[in-house]
Design an enzyme around this catalytic site. Structure first.
Site, PDB file in Angstrom:
ATOM      1  N   ALA A   1       6.647  -4.497  -2.277  1.00 58.88           N
ATOM      2  CA  ALA A   1       6.624  -4.833  -3.703  1.00 58.88           C
ATOM      3  C   ALA A   1       5.578  -5.916  -3.896  1.00 58.88           C
ATOM      4  O   ALA A   1       5.318  -6.712  -2.977  1.00 58.88           O
ATOM      5  CB  ALA A   1       7.988  -5.343  -4.122  1.00 58.88           C
TER       6      ALA A   1
ATOM      7  N   GLY B   1       9.050  -2.684   0.177  1.00 62.08           N
ATOM      8  CA  GLY B   1       9.089  -1.563  -0.761  1.00 62.08           C
ATOM      9  C   GLY B   1       8.232  -0.393  -0.293  1.00 62.08           C
ATOM     10  O   GLY B   1       8.504   0.762  -0.631  1.00 62.08           O
TER      11      GLY B   1
ATOM     12  N   GLU C   1      10.404   1.425   1.994  1.00 61.35           N
ATOM     13  CA  GLU C   1      11.447   2.090   1.191  1.00 61.35           C
ATOM     14  C   GLU C   1      10.899   3.323   0.474  1.00 61.35           C
ATOM     15  O   GLU C   1      11.602   4.318   0.314  1.00 61.35           O
ATOM     16  CB  GLU C   1      12.037   1.089   0.197  1.00 61.35           C
ATOM     17  CG  GLU C   1      12.865   0.019   0.906  1.00 61.35           C
ATOM     18  CD  GLU C   1      13.234  -1.127  -0.014  1.00 61.35           C
ATOM     19  OE1 GLU C   1      12.315  -1.839  -0.462  1.00 61.35           O
ATOM     20  OE2 GLU C   1      14.429  -1.313  -0.291  1.00 61.35           O
TER      21      GLU C   1
ATOM     22  N   GLU D   1      11.831  -8.419   3.976  1.00 62.15           N
ATOM     23  CA  GLU D   1      12.308  -9.167   2.807  1.00 62.15           C
ATOM     24  C   GLU D   1      12.993 -10.477   3.167  1.00 62.15           C
ATOM     25  O   GLU D   1      12.886 -11.466   2.435  1.00 62.15           O
ATOM     26  CB  GLU D   1      13.266  -8.299   1.969  1.00 62.15           C
ATOM     27  CG  GLU D   1      12.582  -7.194   1.178  1.00 62.15           C
ATOM     28  CD  GLU D   1      12.393  -5.906   1.953  1.00 62.15           C
ATOM     29  OE1 GLU D   1      12.600  -5.911   3.188  1.00 62.15           O
ATOM     30  OE2 GLU D   1      12.043  -4.902   1.336  1.00 62.15           O
TER      31      GLU D   1
HETATM   32  N1  COA Z   1       2.275  -8.270  -2.670  1.00 63.37           N
HETATM   33  C1  COA Z   1       1.179  -8.749  -3.240  1.00 63.37           C
HETATM   34  N2  COA Z   1      -0.002  -8.871  -2.595  1.00 63.37           N
HETATM   35  C2  COA Z   1      -0.041  -8.475  -1.317  1.00 63.37           C
HETATM   36  C3  COA Z   1       1.068  -7.974  -0.632  1.00 63.37           C
HETATM   37  C4  COA Z   1       2.286  -7.866  -1.376  1.00 63.37           C
HETATM   38  N3  COA Z   1       3.403  -7.348  -0.847  1.00 63.37           N
HETATM   39  N4  COA Z   1       0.736  -7.681   0.642  1.00 63.37           N
HETATM   40  C5  COA Z   1      -0.567  -7.987   0.751  1.00 63.37           C
HETATM   41  N5  COA Z   1      -1.040  -8.472  -0.413  1.00 63.37           N
HETATM   42  C6  COA Z   1      -2.412  -8.952  -0.715  1.00 63.37           C
HETATM   43  C7  COA Z   1      -2.688 -10.300  -0.105  1.00 63.37           C
HETATM   44  O1  COA Z   1      -2.181 -11.329  -0.936  1.00 63.37           O
HETATM   45  C8  COA Z   1      -4.194 -10.268  -0.049  1.00 63.37           C
HETATM   46  O2  COA Z   1      -4.696 -10.487  -1.345  1.00 63.37           O
HETATM   47  P1  COA Z   1      -5.942 -11.516  -1.567  1.00 63.37           P
HETATM   48  O3  COA Z   1      -7.062 -10.896  -0.753  1.00 63.37           O
HETATM   49  O4  COA Z   1      -6.183 -11.495  -3.028  1.00 63.37           O
HETATM   50  O5  COA Z   1      -5.489 -12.824  -1.003  1.00 63.37           O
HETATM   51  C9  COA Z   1      -4.486  -8.812   0.287  1.00 63.37           C
HETATM   52  O6  COA Z   1      -3.328  -8.062  -0.102  1.00 63.37           O
HETATM   53  C10 COA Z   1      -4.719  -8.561   1.752  1.00 63.37           C
HETATM   54  O7  COA Z   1      -3.595  -9.058   2.472  1.00 63.37           O
HETATM   55  P2  COA Z   1      -3.697 -10.107   3.693  1.00 63.37           P
HETATM   56  O8  COA Z   1      -2.373 -10.782   3.811  1.00 63.37           O
HETATM   57  O9  COA Z   1      -4.900 -10.968   3.535  1.00 63.37           O
HETATM   58  O10 COA Z   1      -3.925  -9.091   4.909  1.00 63.37           O
HETATM   59  P3  COA Z   1      -3.570  -9.348   6.436  1.00 63.37           P
HETATM   60  O11 COA Z   1      -4.204  -8.238   7.198  1.00 63.37           O
HETATM   61  O12 COA Z   1      -3.872 -10.730   6.826  1.00 63.37           O
HETATM   62  O13 COA Z   1      -1.972  -9.189   6.532  1.00 63.37           O
HETATM   63  C11 COA Z   1       0.146  -8.119   6.051  1.00 63.37           C
HETATM   64  C12 COA Z   1      -1.366  -7.926   6.266  1.00 63.37           C
HETATM   65  C13 COA Z   1       0.734  -6.780   5.615  1.00 63.37           C
HETATM   66  C14 COA Z   1       0.801  -8.549   7.380  1.00 63.37           C
HETATM   67  C15 COA Z   1       0.391  -9.201   4.975  1.00 63.37           C
HETATM   68  O14 COA Z   1      -0.398  -8.885   3.835  1.00 63.37           O
HETATM   69  C16 COA Z   1       1.808  -9.306   4.521  1.00 63.37           C
HETATM   70  O15 COA Z   1       2.641  -9.857   5.239  1.00 63.37           O
HETATM   71  N6  COA Z   1       2.118  -8.812   3.294  1.00 63.37           N
HETATM   72  C17 COA Z   1       3.426  -8.953   2.714  1.00 63.37           C
HETATM   73  C18 COA Z   1       4.423  -8.022   3.363  1.00 63.37           C
HETATM   74  C19 COA Z   1       5.788  -8.214   2.733  1.00 63.37           C
HETATM   75  O16 COA Z   1       6.420  -9.234   2.897  1.00 63.37           O
HETATM   76  N7  COA Z   1       6.249  -7.180   2.020  1.00 63.37           N
HETATM   77  C20 COA Z   1       7.549  -7.183   1.419  1.00 63.37           C
HETATM   78  C21 COA Z   1       7.440  -7.522  -0.007  1.00 63.37           C
HETATM   79  S1  COA Z   1       9.057  -7.463  -0.774  1.00 63.37           S
END
Ligand code: COA
Length: 260
Positions: free
Chosen positions: A66, A111, A114, A134
């Site tokens: 999400a 999400g 999911e 989460e």
């Molecule tokens: N919501 C909003 N933005 C998200 C996102 C999310 N769930 N997941 C990634 N992004 C965005 C980042 O903020 C970043 O944006 P920016 O370039 O404007 O800063 C972009 O996507 C790239 O992500 P980044 O974190 O820089 O990539 P990474 O390769 O370093 O890490 C992940 C990848 C997937 C490990 C990391 O993005 C992450 O942990 N995301 C969240 C996962 C999560 O907790 N999901 C559950 C949500 S309920």
């Protein structure tokens, strides 16, 4: 219908939906959900669509969850609506009359994971990672993760994934039955289309009735489920496809299903 956050394509009688916010790892914001919902309506109204493939754009993510910037605004009242909004769309996806297959091309987290669970089955690329992180954000899954993950991989593994927030790789996802196959990323879509075409060569009314009965098994007792299956079986025995399939066998020829 123009979409801003997904790409909706037709590959003959397959609808392909590509989540398309690669700069945000295809995070599921309101717009992407609205686009998915609109695509579901389009699929429901078009009887020439026989299967759906859902994937993510880019080589890194299916969907990283999400959209956390939207989620961050929630309070206890809007949080419930936030969860119900996405959950309702995933429920509609799961209840489509045609097979829905996730081609998981990278991160499928929160999400995003999911959303793959709401698909009927999943295939993954070797770089895919699945997880319900989460709890790292101080919340629990809100789009069906506690319900569908449990049904797919069993309670103990679901508790492990959801309560640790740890990701698993594609190989582990295959081992625990979360995905049905793992392929190199460059091959993934070809392999998924090959798989879909096997299903499309069968009687589509039977495929549809089988998926419907299998989905219903989640909410029915075994005796009600058996009654439901018998009713569906009877309905299908009234179709041209049934006559064609059984006659073709007896006449030692390949069945030509009409979908009627
Ligand atoms: N919501 C909003 N933005 C998200 C996102 C999310 N769930 N997941 C990634 N992004 C965005 C980042 O903020 C970043 O944006 P920016 O370039 O404007 O800063 C972009 O996507 C790239 O992500 P980044 O974190 O820089 O990539 P990474 O390769 O370093 O890490 C992940 C990848 C997937 C490990 C990391 O993005 C992450 O942990 N995301 C969240 C996962 C999560 O907790 N999901 C559950 C949500 S309920």
């Amino acid at each position: 219908m123009p979409y801003s956050s997904i790409i909706f394509e037709r590959l003959d009688n397959i609808a392909k939906i590509t989540l398309n916010r690669p700069d945000k790892l295809n995070a599921l914001n309101r717009q992407i959900f609205e686009d998915i919902e609109e695509a579901i309506s389009e699929i429901e109204l078009d009887s020439s669509i026989k299967a759906v493939i859902l994937t993510g754009s880019g080589e890194k993510a299916f969907a990283a969850g999400a959209d956390i910037s939207e989620l961050n605004e929630c309070d206890q009242f809007s949080g419930k609506l936030f969860s119900e909004f996405g959950s309702k769309i995933m429920h509609r996806l799961e209840n489509l009359r045609v097979p829905v297959i996730a081609a998981v091309n990278g991160f499928a987290l929160g999400g995003g994971c999911e959303l793959t669970l709401a698909c009927h089955i999943r295939f993954a690329s070797t770089n895919a990672k699945f997880g319900q992180p989460e709890v790292n954000l101080g919340i629990l899954p809100g789009y069906g993760g506690t319900q569908r993950l449990t049904r797919i991989v069993g309670r103990a593994k679901a508790i492990e994934m959801i309560c640790t927030g740890n990701n698993i790789n594609a190989e582990e996802a295959l081992r625990i039955g979360l995905v049905n196959g793992v392929y190199e990323q460059a091959e993934l879509m070809t392999k998924v289309i090959e798989f879909v075409n096997i299903i499309l060569s069968k009687g589509q009314l039977a495929v549809s009735a089988a998926i419907d009965s299998i989905i219903m098994s989640d909410s029915l007792s075994i005796s009600d489920g058996l009654l439901y299956e018998s009713r569906k079986f009877g309905e299908i025995c009234g179709t041209d496809d049934f006559k064609e399939g059984t006659s073709a066998f007896l006449e030692k020829r390949k069945a030509e299903f009409s979908g009627k």
